[in-house]
Design a protein around this motif. Structure first.
Motif, mmCIF file in Angstrom:
data_model
loop_
_atom_site.group_PDB
_atom_site.id
_atom_site.type_symbol
_atom_site.label_atom_id
_atom_site.label_comp_id
_atom_site.label_asym_id
_atom_site.label_seq_id
_atom_site.Cartn_x
_atom_site.Cartn_y
_atom_site.Cartn_z
ATOM 1 N N THR A 20 180.647 67.347 41.167
ATOM 2 C CA THR A 20 181.779 68.262 41.353
ATOM 3 C C THR A 20 181.411 69.257 42.432
ATOM 4 O O THR A 20 180.539 70.113 42.238
ATOM 5 C CB THR A 20 182.112 69.001 40.044
ATOM 6 O OG1 THR A 20 182.447 68.046 39.034
ATOM 7 C CG2 THR A 20 183.281 69.960 40.250
ATOM 8 N N HIS A 21 182.060 69.151 43.572
ATOM 9 C CA HIS A 21 181.710 69.983 44.735
ATOM 10 C C HIS A 21 182.737 71.107 44.912
ATOM 11 O O HIS A 21 183.939 70.854 45.008
ATOM 12 C CB HIS A 21 181.656 69.125 46.000
ATOM 13 C CG HIS A 21 180.589 68.086 45.962
ATOM 14 N ND1 HIS A 21 179.318 68.309 46.453
ATOM 15 C CD2 HIS A 21 180.588 66.815 45.472
ATOM 16 C CE1 HIS A 21 178.585 67.225 46.270
ATOM 17 N NE2 HIS A 21 179.335 66.300 45.684
ATOM 18 N N THR A 22 182.248 72.335 44.968
ATOM 19 C CA THR A 22 183.136 73.484 45.192
ATOM 20 C C THR A 22 182.950 74.101 46.576
ATOM 21 O O THR A 22 183.805 74.872 47.020
ATOM 22 C CB THR A 22 182.887 74.559 44.125
ATOM 23 O OG1 THR A 22 181.500 74.942 44.148
ATOM 24 C CG2 THR A 22 183.256 74.048 42.746
ATOM 25 N N ASN A 23 181.831 73.802 47.236
ATOM 26 C CA ASN A 23 181.604 74.239 48.624
ATOM 27 C C ASN A 23 181.879 75.740 48.808
ATOM 28 O O ASN A 23 182.688 76.142 49.634
ATOM 29 C CB ASN A 23 182.467 73.421 49.590
ATOM 30 C CG ASN A 23 182.083 71.951 49.592
ATOM 31 O OD1 ASN A 23 180.937 71.596 49.312
ATOM 32 N ND2 ASN A 23 183.038 71.094 49.882
ATOM 33 N N ALA A 61 185.731 83.478 49.463
ATOM 34 C CA ALA A 61 185.532 84.361 50.609
ATOM 35 C C ALA A 61 184.382 83.933 51.510
ATOM 36 O O ALA A 61 184.118 84.550 52.530
ATOM 37 C CB ALA A 61 185.290 85.794 50.120
ATOM 38 N N GLY A 62 183.669 82.894 51.131
ATOM 39 C CA GLY A 62 182.477 82.518 51.879
ATOM 40 C C GLY A 62 181.258 83.116 51.207
ATOM 41 O O GLY A 62 181.228 84.295 50.874
ATOM 42 N N SER A 63 180.238 82.322 51.010
ATOM 43 C CA SER A 63 179.075 82.758 50.234
ATOM 44 C C SER A 63 178.063 83.474 51.106
ATOM 45 O O SER A 63 177.754 83.055 52.222
ATOM 46 C CB SER A 63 178.420 81.545 49.575
ATOM 47 O OG SER A 63 177.341 81.943 48.775
ATOM 48 N N ARG A 64 177.508 84.588 50.577
ATOM 49 C CA ARG A 64 176.463 85.328 51.274
ATOM 50 C C ARG A 64 175.098 84.838 50.792
ATOM 51 O O ARG A 64 174.964 84.332 49.682
ATOM 52 C CB ARG A 64 176.640 86.826 51.027
ATOM 53 C CG ARG A 64 177.977 87.321 51.541
ATOM 54 C CD ARG A 64 178.191 88.793 51.234
ATOM 55 N NE ARG A 64 178.282 89.074 49.807
ATOM 56 C CZ ARG A 64 179.397 88.886 49.096
ATOM 57 N NH1 ARG A 64 180.492 88.415 49.665
ATOM 58 N NH2 ARG A 64 179.417 89.175 47.806
ATOM 59 N N ALA A 67 173.800 87.465 47.542
ATOM 60 C CA ALA A 67 174.857 87.757 46.568
ATOM 61 C C ALA A 67 175.589 86.488 46.147
ATOM 62 O O ALA A 67 176.150 86.419 45.053
ATOM 63 C CB ALA A 67 175.847 88.775 47.135
ATOM 64 N N GLY A 68 175.607 85.472 46.999
ATOM 65 C CA GLY A 68 176.314 84.241 46.686
ATOM 66 C C GLY A 68 175.526 83.283 45.822
ATOM 67 O O GLY A 68 176.013 82.209 45.476
ATOM 68 N N THR A 69 174.286 83.645 45.491
ATOM 69 C CA THR A 69 173.454 82.780 44.662
ATOM 70 C C THR A 69 173.614 83.149 43.202
ATOM 71 O O THR A 69 173.324 84.276 42.803
ATOM 72 C CB THR A 69 171.968 82.910 45.070
ATOM 73 O OG1 THR A 69 171.830 82.563 46.448
ATOM 74 C CG2 THR A 69 171.108 81.990 44.234
ATOM 75 N N SER A 70 174.086 82.209 42.401
ATOM 76 C CA SER A 70 174.309 82.451 40.981
ATOM 77 C C SER A 70 173.924 81.208 40.203
ATOM 78 O O SER A 70 174.265 80.089 40.601
ATOM 79 C CB SER A 70 175.784 82.798 40.727
ATOM 80 O OG SER A 70 176.050 82.920 39.352
ATOM 81 N N THR A 91 176.434 74.636 45.370
ATOM 82 C CA THR A 91 177.758 74.146 45.785
ATOM 83 C C THR A 91 178.523 73.503 44.628
ATOM 84 O O THR A 91 179.431 72.693 44.846
ATOM 85 C CB THR A 91 177.633 73.132 46.940
ATOM 86 O OG1 THR A 91 176.848 72.024 46.498
ATOM 87 C CG2 THR A 91 176.993 73.774 48.153
ATOM 88 N N HIS A 92 178.168 73.872 43.407
ATOM 89 C CA HIS A 92 178.790 73.255 42.224
ATOM 90 C C HIS A 92 179.156 74.318 41.185
ATOM 91 O O HIS A 92 178.855 74.155 40.001
ATOM 92 C CB HIS A 92 177.843 72.207 41.623
ATOM 93 C CG HIS A 92 177.273 71.258 42.621
ATOM 94 N ND1 HIS A 92 178.001 70.228 43.189
ATOM 95 C CD2 HIS A 92 176.040 71.202 43.213
ATOM 96 C CE1 HIS A 92 177.251 69.570 44.052
ATOM 97 N NE2 HIS A 92 176.055 70.134 44.081
ATOM 98 N N GLN A 93 179.797 75.368 41.611
ATOM 99 C CA GLN A 93 180.169 76.445 40.700
ATOM 100 C C GLN A 93 181.452 77.132 41.174
ATOM 101 O O GLN A 93 181.800 77.089 42.350
ATOM 102 C CB GLN A 93 179.052 77.481 40.595
ATOM 103 C CG GLN A 93 178.683 78.122 41.921
ATOM 104 C CD GLN A 93 177.573 79.143 41.757
ATOM 105 O OE1 GLN A 93 177.832 80.297 41.456
ATOM 106 N NE2 GLN A 93 176.332 78.704 41.970
ATOM 107 N N VAL A 94 182.159 77.733 40.219
ATOM 108 C CA VAL A 94 183.380 78.485 40.509
ATOM 109 C C VAL A 94 183.280 79.847 39.822
ATOM 110 O O VAL A 94 182.880 79.934 38.658
ATOM 111 C CB VAL A 94 184.641 77.739 40.005
ATOM 112 C CG1 VAL A 94 185.868 78.658 40.036
ATOM 113 C CG2 VAL A 94 184.907 76.505 40.850
ATOM 114 N N SER A 95 183.640 80.880 40.547
ATOM 115 C CA SER A 95 183.629 82.233 39.996
ATOM 116 C C SER A 95 185.055 82.756 39.912
ATOM 117 O O SER A 95 185.794 82.727 40.898
ATOM 118 C CB SER A 95 182.785 83.160 40.882
ATOM 119 O OG SER A 95 182.770 84.472 40.358
#
Length: 251
Positions: A20-23, A61-64, A67-70, A91-95
């Motif tokens: 499942t790719h969320t990119n 919004a585009g990952s930093r 901060a974009g690492t979760s 690349t496999h997560q949704v917030s």
């Protein structure tokens, strides 16, 4: 300094298998999609015991880099296990976020600090603030609604970042920087700092555009309304004030 308000934020993160790719690295600033059913007066608040509400949105919004690492709950905060989880879920997560409205309270305000001063000897601005019962009830309601959406996606793991009963405001946790109030607009100088043109009641050549004029926090970020009010104020300055400087509204 009265009517100082924040935004009442909650977040749910859903983590998926590698197929499942969320990119998340692809985005366009404020690009996203929102559900507005539980914002403002779009629903009956009576059974829930709170006022206000919030949109729910996924903001791509585009990952930093940091901060974009979760990663899912239970992942170590550093080391080889953190690296493996980051590779697995980057690349496999949704917030999903709720940027809830925040009401005004007598106990939340700004004033001049009686002790601390800046380099020029002027008193620093002091913030007195805490979450109230209404804020926590609304936040928990939004977490429940977002949680149902996350569960329907059948993710491997879910992380919930919301308020619990008894929680207090914590400056160490980022909660958006869209502050409101503190120099509110109104119809009379005894109850507000600015008139309808964002002009100071006390000093007629001082105009204060910004979300500080709002009487409370909004479900949405205030930028659009700040811009509209600024245009409104600038037009009054150009067409009325410059021709005859003085109060634009008589108290």
């Amino acid at each position: 300094g009265k009517n100082f308000a924040y935004q009442n934020m909650a977040t749910i993160k859903a983590y998926f298998d590698k197929d499942t790719h969320t990119n998340n690295f692809i985005g366009a600033g404020g690009n996203g999609v929102a559900v507005d059913d539980f914002n403002a007066d779009n629903f009956d608040h009576g059974p829930h015991g709170f006022v206000g509400g919030s949109p729910m949105w996924v903001n791509q919004a585009g990952s930093r880099p940091i901060a974009g690492t979760s990663n899912p709950p239970g992942t170590p905060a550093w080391g080889s296990a953190w690296k493996r989880a980051t590779a697995d879920y980057y690349t496999h997560q949704v917030s999903m976020d709720a940027h809830g409205a925040h009401q005004s309270y007598r106990g939340n305000y700004l004033d001049l600090d009686p002790v601390y001063r800046d380099a020029y000897g002027l008193p620093l601005l002091r913030m007195t603030f805490d979450w109230q019962e209404n804020d926590i009830k609304m936040n928990r309601f939004m977490v429940e609604k977002m949680g149902k959406i996350a569960e329907a996606m059948s993710p491997k793991a879910i992380a919930v970042l919301g308020k619990k009963v008894g929680d207090h405001f914590n400056t160490a946790s980022y909660q958006t920087t869209h502050l409101n109030g503190g120099a509110i607009m109104g119809t009379h100088p005894k109850t507000s700092a600015l008139n309808r043109y964002l002009q100071s009641w006390d000093v007629h050549n001082v105009f204060v555009p910004g979300a500080s004029a709002f009487p409370q926090g909004l479900g949405y970020n205030p930028t659009g309304l700040v811009a509209a009010l600024t245009y409104w104020s600038a037009r009054a300055i150009r067409e009325q004030y410059l021709k005859n400087p003085g109060p634009l509204v008589q108290a």
